[in-house]
Enzyme design. Structure first.
Site, PDB file in Angstrom:
ATOM      1  N   ILE A 258       0.856  -1.191   0.000  1.00 19.20           N
ATOM      2  CA  ILE A 258       0.000   0.000   0.000  1.00 19.20           C
ATOM      3  C   ILE A 258       0.888   1.235   0.000  1.00 19.20           C
ATOM      4  CG2 ILE A 258      -1.900   1.188   1.153  1.00 19.20           C
ATOM      5  CD1 ILE A 258      -2.491  -1.435   2.627  1.00 19.20           C
ATOM      6  N   GLU A 300       1.428  -3.862   5.661  1.00 19.62           N
ATOM      7  CA  GLU A 300       0.708  -3.409   4.476  1.00 19.62           C
ATOM      8  C   GLU A 300       1.140  -4.167   3.236  1.00 19.62           C
ATOM      9  OE1 GLU A 300       4.015  -0.211   4.947  1.00 19.62           O
ATOM     10  OE2 GLU A 300       2.863  -1.525   6.236  1.00 19.62           O
TER      11      GLU A 300
END
Length: 588
Positions: A258, A300
């Site tokens: 991300i 992430e």
């Protein structure tokens, strides 16, 4: 015994009368009738014994499955199978209570028609809902005076009666179980007693199965997103490599990260970050096939295993995922809707890797190129990246052995392009002039000079054709170019006497407004010497020819630097740069 004693006694008396010579037609008829009645009595007894045996077998079987390792799906099928003989039921339905919706749903059935099951519901006020609320059984039929008549659909199904029994463990109610019969209009007390006992055993078995599945799920899945965890990813990766070795069908590994996820947590809080992760999991599962595996392997970071997929196929999947994420909005309670983007790296087995470790390393390299190329993009690992990575390792190892190798590597970096022969000297000169204008100490000037001298050493690991390309760079090539600052910092970090120079080299392409690379640092977060180096490096680059543009005049280059104050460059350093130019110009 009393049931068979009377007809048996009469049969014996008739038989004796015949033996004693008192035979007549009436005696024979009576004996025959008594014998028939006796046979029918024995048949009824045998049927009752068989029915009780079947019931005992059903209770015994369900008691055994309470502690069996069956899955919940298998267990429910067994419960329905064993429950039907207890009351000669034609069909069974088990419905569970959902704490979220506060309704009975998620039911399974056996012995009922498809049309009946398709229309099956348990709305408020239904027999099933009342049974669940009461915690005790209810009967439904069409007998006179009944409180719970059958529904139209139940009559059309041929049902004559049903009993609904709650599934209860202590004070916890799981749902209900319905038994439908089509042979008579009621259930006798013994059947009701058996079904209540059966339902209690079934509830315990269901609860045990649920606990087993929850425990297994926690061991295999990430608790926040519900996706598989790293352990399951590694297991599946191993299995997929073995399958590929047998079938010779390729598979792809996709690594997703991300973009700027730390900012989401820092600005909006960890609850917002969790909401983003859950949203992403939903998107991922929607965009991949059932045979694909999606796992959360870091805060992430996510990994996808795509069986029977080559690089181009994986790229299409990755782009579909990337675009779906970018189009998705996370709505937070106390702030504006939030959008995020992702960067993705792909490596394929066996095309670009010969082991699991190499496959993950190459996917990581591709992801790094995607992030360095500006993020929100997909990069497929290629052989040229392998050469780049191997070259870097060779550089680091040689410099670790001796600092004497440094000039040779700097010369090699300069020779990679026609335009960089004097760029290092120019950058050193102007960096020192700006540093002096800012009043730097002798130690700071020495460190700045060394950083300016070595700031492009990372280009030694870049392909020549990329460095000298005159046409627009592809995302992959742009990502490779952007890596040189990080590569240079890694090289310098390996040399004890150059460790303090490494962060300056790493950050010399950061921008004052935070839009630079590799970390997206802004303002005072960028090392001060790196901010000076950025101005000197850019000015010297503007004043030289490049494959994609002609050189600018010193006045034009100065105008570009001044226009970038507060955006690309530190305004205070730009002011010192202008003072330095004015002073230098006045002297000349």
């Amino acid at each position: 015994q009393l049931v068979i004693a009377r007809p048996l006694q009469r049969f014996i008396e008739a038989t004796r009368a015949i033996a004693d010579g008192a035979y007549d037609r009436r005696v024979e008829t009576r004996a025959h009738d008594e014998l028939g009645e006796l046979a029918r009595t024995f048949n009824r007894m045998a049927a009752a014994v068989g029915e009780k045996t079947a019931r005992l077998h059903a209770l015994n079987e369900i008691a055994l499955v309470v502690t069996s390792p069956l899955s919940l799906h298998e267990l429910l099928d067994k419960i329905m199978l064993y429950g039907m003989p207890l009351s000669a039921a034609r069909g069974v339905c088990i419905a569970f209570y959902d704490d979220t919706t506060q309704h009975l749903q998620n039911w399974v059935t056996r012995g009922l028609s498809e049309n009946f099951v398709a229309a099956l519901t348990f709305p408020p006020g239904s027999v099933a809902e009342q049974t669940f609320r009461r915690g005790d059984y209810l009967l439904s039929n069409d007998l006179p005076g009944t409180s719970h008549p059958l529904s139209r659909r139940e009559r059309e199904e041929g049902i004559r009666s049903l009993i609904c029994v709650p599934l209860v463990i202590g004070d916890r109610r799981l749902g209900v179980i319905n038994f439908y019969r089509d042979d008579r209009d009621d259930f006798d007390p013994e059947e009701i007693k058996l079904l209540k006992t059966f339902a209690r055993l079934a509830a315990h078995a269901i609860q045990n199965a649920r606990l087993r599945e929850t425990t297994t799920s926690l061991a295999e899945h990430d608790p926040l997103t519900g996706l598989y965890n790293r352990r399951m990813f590694e297991q599946r990766l191993h299995e997929e490599m073995l399958r590929t070795q047998r079938s010779r069908q390729p598979f792809a590994l996709l690594l997703l990260d991300i973009d700027h996820f730390k900012n989401v947590n820092d600005i909006h809080g960890h609850a917002a970050g969790d909401a983003v992760l859950r949203m992403l999991a939903t998107v991922f599962l929607r965009e991949v096939r059932d045979i694909d595996l999606v796992a959360r392997v870091g805060g992430e970071e996510f990994m996808f295993v795509l069986p029977e997929t080559d690089g181009e196929g994986a790229r299409l999947v990755a782009e579909r995922i990337r675009e779906a994420v970018a189009a998705q909005t996370v709505r937070l309670a106390d702030t504006m809707p939030l959008n995020v983007t992702t960067s993705l790296g792909i490596a394929c087995y066996p095309e670009t890797a010969d082991s699991a470790e190499a496959l993950m390393t190459n996917a990581d390299r591709a992801l790094y190129a995607a992030k360095e190329g500006g993020r929100n993009r997909t990069v497929v690992y290629s052989r040229s990246q392998k050469v780049e990575g191997d070259s870097l390792m060779g550089v680091v190892e040689l410099i670790k052995k001796s600092l004497d190798h440094m000039p040779a590597f700097m010369a090699a970096a300069d020779r990679k392009t026609d335009f960089a022969h004097h760029h290092g000297e120019c950058t050193q000169r102007y960096a020192l002039l700006i540093g002096k204008a800012l009043g730097f100490s002798a130690q700071e000037l020495m460190t700045l000079q060394r950083a300016a001298q070595l700031h492009d050493i990372g280009t030694v690991a870049l392909p020549d054709e990329v460095m000298n390309k005159s046409t627009p760079l592809t995302p992959l090539e742009w990502g490779q170019i952007r890596q040189h600052a990080v590569v240079g910092a890694e090289i310098l970090s390996a040399v004890p006497t150059l460790v303090e120079v490494a962060p300056i080299v790493r950050a010399h392409h950061e921008r004052y407004d935070g839009s630079g690379y590799p970390e997206g640092l802004s303002g005072e977060a960028i090392p001060r010497l790196a901010r000076v180096l950025a101005v000197a490096d850019t000015y010297c680059a503007l004043c030289s020819d490049r494959p994609f543009r002609h050189e600018l005049t010193p006045e034009q280059a100065r105008a570009v630097i001044v226009a970038g104050a507060g955006v690309q460059f530190d305004p205070a350093i730009v002011e010192a740069f202008e003072r330095m130019l004015d002073k230098t110009s006045a002297k000349s």
